[in-house]
Design a protein around this motif. Structure first.
Motif, short mmCIF file in Angstrom:
data_model
loop_
_atom_site.label_atom_id
_atom_site.label_comp_id
_atom_site.label_asym_id
_atom_site.label_seq_id
_atom_site.Cartn_x
_atom_site.Cartn_y
_atom_site.Cartn_z
N CYS A 182 0.79 -1.18 0.14
CA CYS A 182 -0.09 0.07 -0.16
C CYS A 182 0.72 1.19 0.06
O CYS A 182 0.53 2.20 -0.74
N GLU A 183 1.90 1.26 0.93
CA GLU A 183 2.84 2.34 0.80
C GLU A 183 3.64 2.47 -0.67
O GLU A 183 3.81 3.67 -0.93
N GLN A 184 3.91 1.68 -1.22
CA GLN A 184 4.81 1.59 -2.32
C GLN A 184 3.89 2.13 -3.40
O GLN A 184 4.31 3.06 -4.23
N TYR A 185 2.48 1.76 -3.59
CA TYR A 185 1.83 2.33 -4.54
C TYR A 185 0.74 3.26 -4.08
O TYR A 185 -0.14 3.81 -4.62
N GLU A 186 1.15 4.05 -2.83
CA GLU A 186 0.20 5.21 -2.20
C GLU A 186 -1.18 5.05 -2.21
O GLU A 186 -1.88 5.82 -2.76
N VAL A 187 -1.59 3.83 -1.60
CA VAL A 187 -2.84 3.81 -1.56
C VAL A 187 -3.15 3.48 0.11
O VAL A 187 -2.25 3.16 0.83
N ASP A 188 -4.41 3.83 0.56
CA ASP A 188 -4.51 3.84 1.99
C ASP A 188 -4.72 2.36 2.71
O ASP A 188 -5.54 1.88 2.31
N VAL A 189 -3.75 1.97 3.39
CA VAL A 189 -3.92 0.99 4.01
C VAL A 189 -5.11 0.44 4.78
O VAL A 189 -5.55 -0.61 5.17
N LYS A 190 -5.85 1.41 5.34
CA LYS A 190 -6.87 1.56 6.19
C LYS A 190 -8.21 0.97 5.60
O LYS A 190 -8.83 0.53 5.97
N THR A 191 -8.06 1.06 4.13
CA THR A 191 -9.12 0.28 3.53
C THR A 191 -9.17 -1.18 3.62
O THR A 191 -10.20 -1.59 3.33
N LEU A 192 -7.97 -1.71 4.03
CA LEU A 192 -8.15 -3.07 4.02
C LEU A 192 -8.51 -3.38 5.42
O LEU A 192 -8.96 -4.96 5.82
N HIS A 193 -8.93 -2.65 6.50
CA HIS A 193 -8.97 -3.10 7.87
C HIS A 193 -10.32 -3.86 7.95
O HIS A 193 -10.40 -5.00 8.60
N PRO A 194 -11.63 -3.25 7.33
CA PRO A 194 -12.65 -4.20 7.43
C PRO A 194 -12.51 -5.60 6.99
O PRO A 194 -13.00 -6.54 7.39
N LEU A 195 -11.54 -5.74 5.73
CA LEU A 195 -11.32 -7.08 5.26
C LEU A 195 -10.56 -7.99 6.06
O LEU A 195 -10.88 -9.09 6.41
#
Length: 255
Positions: A182-195
């Motif tokens: 997520c950090e490499q591709y600059e997307v929010d890791v928090k989006t994975l929390h529900p998963l």
């Protein structure tokens, strides 16, 4: 009242000292550590010492140190014929010095010292002892802080510890890889929390084997190859390939 000594100042020692110190049927008498600095968090809990030789006998002495020094620390306990236990999931009870009544008091949980959400009543405590009297003492001590106390032998405990490594340590490392991606591709890791939360919930409710999804289970070779191309870290590629192969073997999908 059960009097307890604790040898060690790491995460397990800290949480055990807190949990036992909060009981009115147990008292932490002494804590031994390598340095005054490491003992600082324990200063208001019990007497403390940087010299194991200064320990005085108690009903139970708990050695909460890394596995590779359990035998050495055990041999340094300055009194004989009292109950000395370690907290390791992997190390056999027989590793403890012969001069002691030996036992194990293993809380099956992953501990961090700054984790304030630990609820010991929900943590299984696995105990083992040389004789019935000491086993009874450990079961009583465990029941003071946990709703689940089980008597198992060193072989069973080692097997459970192995399972725990997969369920916790390896899984947590996969979370680390996911965060790196997520950090490499600059997307929010928090989006994975529900998963992440839903995955754990489904595994507990339906069983992990019944809950598996994803391209490896489906045998989706195109997605697998494209995702491998996205992974720049060679170690991450190796882990992806190994897990994909394992899932393929489990579910029999052709890749």
């Amino acid at each position: 009242m059960i009097e307890v000594n604790i040898v060690g100042t790491g995460n397990v020692a800290w949480h055990l000292a807190k949990a036992l110190g909060a009981q009115n049927r147990a008292v932490v008498m002494q804590v031994a550590g390598r340095t005054e600095a490491s003992l600082e968090p324990f200063k208001n809990m019990a007497r403390h010492t940087v010299s194991i030789e200064e320990l005085t006998p108690s009903d139970v002495t708990i050695i909460a140190v890394s596995d590779d020094v359990i035998a050495e620390v055990s041999s340094q306990i300055p009194f004989d014929n009292t109950l000395v236990v370690h907290t390791s999931g992997y190390t056999a009870m027989s590793t403890l010095s012969r001069k002691h009544n030996k036992g194990v008091f293993y809380p099956l949980q992953s501990f961090s010292k700054d984790d304030t959400s630990i609820n010991f009543s929900e943590i299984p405590i696995l105990v083992e002892a040389d004789n019935d009297e000491d086993e009874k003492t450990l079961r009583e001590l465990g029941a003071m802080i946990s709703n689940t106390v089980q008597v198992i032998n060193s072989t069973q405990r080692r097997q459970l510890h192995l399972a725990a490594v997969f369920a916790n340590n390896f899984t947590n490392h996969c979370y680390t890889i996911a965060q790196d991606i997520c950090e490499q591709y600059e997307v929010d890791v928090k989006t994975l929390h529900p998963l992440i939360l839903k995955t754990a919930q489904k595994a507990l409710e339906n069983g992990p084997k019944n809950s598996q999804t994803g391209p490896a289970k489906r045998g989706d070779k195109a997605v697998i190859n494209n995702q491998l191309d996205l992974l720049e870290n060679p170690d991450h590629k190796d882990i992806y390939n190994a897990l994909t192969k394992a899932i393929h073997t489990t579910y029999g999908k052709k890749l």
